[in-house]
Design a protein around this motif. Sequence first.
Motif, PDB file in Angstrom:
ATOM      1  N   GLY A  92       0.780  -1.230   0.000  1.00 40.50           N
ATOM      2  CA  GLY A  92       0.000   0.000   0.000  1.00 40.50           C
ATOM      3  C   GLY A  92       0.807   1.273   0.000  1.00 40.50           C
ATOM      4  N   SER A 193       0.317  -2.421  -4.521  1.00 38.33           N
ATOM      5  CA  SER A 193      -0.596  -3.284  -3.772  1.00 38.33           C
ATOM      6  C   SER A 193       0.215  -4.179  -2.834  1.00 38.33           C
ATOM      7  N   LYS A 194      -0.389  -5.236  -2.337  1.00 36.42           N
ATOM      8  CA  LYS A 194       0.336  -6.181  -1.476  1.00 36.42           C
ATOM      9  C   LYS A 194       1.090  -7.188  -2.335  1.00 36.42           C
ATOM     10  N   THR A 210       2.561  -8.447  -7.882  1.00 30.08           N
ATOM     11  CA  THR A 210       1.779  -7.374  -7.262  1.00 30.08           C
ATOM     12  C   THR A 210       1.309  -6.456  -8.390  1.00 30.08           C
ATOM     13  N   SER A 211       0.755  -5.320  -8.052  1.00 30.12           N
ATOM     14  CA  SER A 211       0.332  -4.344  -9.061  1.00 30.12           C
ATOM     15  C   SER A 211       0.635  -2.941  -8.560  1.00 30.12           C
TER      16      SER A 211
END
Length: 400
Positions: A92, A193-194, A210-211
């Motif tokens: 995050g 993201s995570k 992830t992204s």
Amino acid sequence: MKTTHRISVHAKPLVAAMAIAGLAAAMLSGCDNATANSAAAAPAAPPITAATVIERQVIETQEFSGRLEAVERVDIRARVGGFITQVHFKPGSMVKKGELLFEIDPRPFQAEASRAEAAANSATARAELAKLELDRAQRLLADKAIAQREFDEKASALKELDANVRAAQASLQAARLNIAYTKVQSPISGRVSKAEITTGNLVDPTAILTSVVSNNPIYATFDGDEATYLRVGRDAHKGAAVAVKVGLANETGFPHEGKLEFVDNRLDTATGSVRMRATFNNDDNTLVPGLFARVQLGGSAGGRSNAVLISDRAVGTDQNRKFVYVISAANKAEYRPVVLGPTIDGLRIVRSGVKPGEKIVVNGLQRVQPGAPVNAQMVAMDADRKAELKVAAVAAKGKE
């Protein structure tokens, strides 16, 4: 022995007169009571807040529902297979372009690079020897000590060895690239993201690690109707500035300003809508991709026109139509149906039903009856609820 009582003939008119007098008194008493009850039943004019209908030059707007979207979104994948040895980011968090996210065990790729380097060196050595032999053969050919065929064979061998050198060098370059790919970096700046796959797991190029989505600027996408397309489509395609504002579900009004960036090249015949997209600055990261957004689409700067404006608080609903209460010169409420337009700067455009300068009830509609007198305290049409309550409190204090 019975005693007979007789009423004198002269007494009968007196009795009749007394009866008539009693009936008249009773009737007069009843009239007085009815008058008193009527006076008590007469309602006082209810206190309400009113404002004067205004007229301004405005650029008409339309409102739509839309979604916020990232300008860039990337699924992070491994470009080589192997075991993840480290994860370098906090889920995050904000990351920058080129920032290291994952590390994959590089040792197998380093070994392959060493092998490719050795093969390239070997090919280079053979090519250098072939070049020396070709130079010697050329001198011998000049002295007619060897045949032309032997010279041609040596020249062809050198070309083949040169090609082998280039192939070996390409293999070495690929091996070195694979070593670089063991360090997975973010291709864009944005919010990550995570980690979908954590340390110690074996991954291949098909796995999403992830992204990352960009956060500034940000898009708001929505579907406009045919009238909207005809109103702003041409200006947008020409690059003219078309104002767009958005508000989130927890915000009042449309505090974020942007510009129309894209209008599709055709309308969807099934829905009668056209895709549109606006761009917004997001320095404070308030706008997040995926959030619902209320979109207010304006027009070009030259599209101003006069409009009659009222507060939404003045509008009541009567089944399927809207109405307002207009205060007459005799301070009585007049029921007036209205046709409404869009909201601009907190006020509602009225297409028909009221005129500029008329006074309408803006607070206390539930206490007003058509044709009944009202006790109106005047406020500005764009006054907020707190200002109205303050005016009402001052008026009530003055009556005490």
